[in-house]
Scaffold this active site. Structure first.
Site, PDB file in Angstrom:
ATOM      1  CG  ASP A 141      46.399  39.657  43.299  1.00 54.43           C
ATOM      2  OD1 ASP A 141      45.886  38.766  42.598  1.00 54.43           O
ATOM      3  OD2 ASP A 141      46.387  39.627  44.549  1.00 54.43           O
ATOM      4  CE  LYS A 144      43.373  37.225  39.101  1.00 56.84           C
ATOM      5  NZ  LYS A 144      44.239  38.105  39.932  1.00 56.84           N
ATOM      6  CG  ASP A 169      48.604  36.047  43.015  1.00 52.82           C
ATOM      7  OD1 ASP A 169      49.224  34.963  42.978  1.00 52.82           O
ATOM      8  OD2 ASP A 169      47.656  36.259  43.794  1.00 52.82           O
ATOM      9  CG  ASN A 170      45.647  34.815  41.422  1.00 49.44           C
ATOM     10  OD1 ASN A 170      45.662  35.990  41.783  1.00 49.44           O
ATOM     11  ND2 ASN A 170      45.406  33.830  42.247  1.00 49.44           N
ATOM     12  CD  GLU A 199      44.655  33.358  46.347  1.00 54.40           C
ATOM     13  OE1 GLU A 199      45.693  33.013  45.771  1.00 54.40           O
ATOM     14  OE2 GLU A 199      43.849  34.182  45.883  1.00 54.40           O
TER      15      GLU A 199
HETATM   16  N1  SAM Z   1      46.201  41.972  46.072  1.00 53.33           N
HETATM   17  C1  SAM Z   1      45.212  41.593  47.066  1.00 53.33           C
HETATM   18  C2  SAM Z   1      45.875  40.727  48.105  1.00 53.33           C
HETATM   19  O1  SAM Z   1      46.641  39.838  47.732  1.00 53.33           O
HETATM   20  O2  SAM Z   1      45.620  40.932  49.297  1.00 53.33           O
HETATM   21  C3  SAM Z   1      44.059  40.855  46.444  1.00 53.33           C
HETATM   22  C4  SAM Z   1      43.411  41.560  45.293  1.00 53.33           C
HETATM   23  S1  SAM Z   1      41.940  40.760  44.701  1.00 53.33           S
HETATM   24  C5  SAM Z   1      42.523  39.260  44.061  1.00 53.33           C
HETATM   25  C6  SAM Z   1      41.568  41.707  43.253  1.00 53.33           C
HETATM   26  C7  SAM Z   1      40.993  43.084  43.533  1.00 53.33           C
HETATM   27  O3  SAM Z   1      41.135  43.892  42.366  1.00 53.33           O
HETATM   28  C8  SAM Z   1      39.515  43.093  43.871  1.00 53.33           C
HETATM   29  O4  SAM Z   1      39.337  43.719  45.108  1.00 53.33           O
HETATM   30  C9  SAM Z   1      38.862  43.904  42.748  1.00 53.33           C
HETATM   31  O5  SAM Z   1      37.804  44.707  43.198  1.00 53.33           O
HETATM   32  C10 SAM Z   1      40.024  44.746  42.244  1.00 53.33           C
HETATM   33  N2  SAM Z   1      39.993  45.098  40.830  1.00 53.33           N
HETATM   34  C11 SAM Z   1      39.728  44.264  39.802  1.00 53.33           C
HETATM   35  N3  SAM Z   1      39.895  44.868  38.622  1.00 53.33           N
HETATM   36  C12 SAM Z   1      40.287  46.149  38.903  1.00 53.33           C
HETATM   37  C13 SAM Z   1      40.622  47.264  38.095  1.00 53.33           C
HETATM   38  N4  SAM Z   1      40.605  47.177  36.764  1.00 53.33           N
HETATM   39  N5  SAM Z   1      40.980  48.413  38.712  1.00 53.33           N
HETATM   40  C14 SAM Z   1      40.995  48.485  40.073  1.00 53.33           C
HETATM   41  N6  SAM Z   1      40.712  47.444  40.880  1.00 53.33           N
HETATM   42  C15 SAM Z   1      40.355  46.296  40.316  1.00 53.33           C
HETATM   43 MG    MG Z   2      45.720  36.920  43.607  1.00 53.65          MG
END
Ligand code: SAM
Ligand code: MG
Length: 214
Positions: A141, A144, A169-170, A199
């Protein structure tokens, strides 16, 4: 200075949920995001699908890619058997700081290891750094464009075993066409789609569950 959305979400948790009660934390976040400010948590509707996949699997070693404020972390961790461990990766330090407090408020810090950094850097270090053999369950998640490369990286690093379940997800909104095409056509996976909604909205979205066949 103006507060951030994650800070306001944490305040809502502290005000409207009971310390040590994960379900009340989940409800407080869902209420905040449905009635105050939308946020990118997996949310309650897809969350109940996530719950059933976790409950059926009863995993001992779990990896979550993308923590944000810790909503899905709390959701997953509350269902884990005693002794199980969830490693969650987050590369945004501000989000990680909020998530640590949400996880602690829910009373789940013993089950959860929040690791700050990028998935591409940490996946290759899981074995040596955390003594992980393989994961039983991975929740994808994060951003993408990383689903597919990180899945291939987990394969190459030997972190998946026959029967490991990936839940993404998504997969419709915003969508991950390259990842879907890979898990649906690869002979190494048995994959299926769970239709739901983005969501806190009525837009179609869903989760893709892919069992690694080795
Ligand atoms: N899983 C969480 C939830 O459902 O409560 C939501 C996660 S949110 C959609 C995506 C998160 O992934 C963001 O906070 C972003 O900073 C982090 N993120 C994105 N790419 C990443 C990566 N390559 N490594 C670590 N974190 C990452
Ligand atoms: Mg998501």
């Amino acid at each position: 200075t103006k507060s951030t959305r994650p800070q306001r979400l944490l305040k809502a948790v502290q005000k409207h949920s009971t310390r040590g009660d994960p379900q009340s934390v989940i409800s407080a976040i869902d209420h905040f995001c449905r009635h105050r400010e939308w946020a990118m948590n997996v949310g309650d509707e897809k969350g109940s699908i996530l719950d059933s996949v976790v409950s059926e699997l009863n995993p001992e070693k779990v990896l979550e890619l993308g923590t944000y404020c810790g909503y899905s972390t709390v959701r997953i961790a509350r269902l884990l058997p005693p002794g199980a461990r969830l490693i969650t990766l987050e590369f945004n330090a501000d989000y990680a700081a909020i998530a640590r407090q949400v996880i602690a408020w829910a009373g789940l810090e013993d089950k959860v290891q929040l690791v700050e950094g990028a998935s591409g850097d940490w996946i290759p270090r899981m074995k040596e750094h955390f003594g992980i053999e393989t994961f039983d369950f991975v929740f994808l998640d994060h951003w993408k464009d990383r689903y597919l490369p990180d899945t291939k990286l987990m394969e190459d690093c030997g972190l998946l075993r026959k029967g490991t379940v990936l839940l993404a997800d998504n997969v419709i909104c915003p969508g991950v066409p390259d990842y879907l095409e890979y898990v649906r056509n690869s002979l190494s996976y048995k994959s299926c789609y769970f239709k739901s909604h983005l969501e806190y909205t009525k837009a179609e979205d869903g989760l893709e569950k892919s069992v690694f066949l080795g």
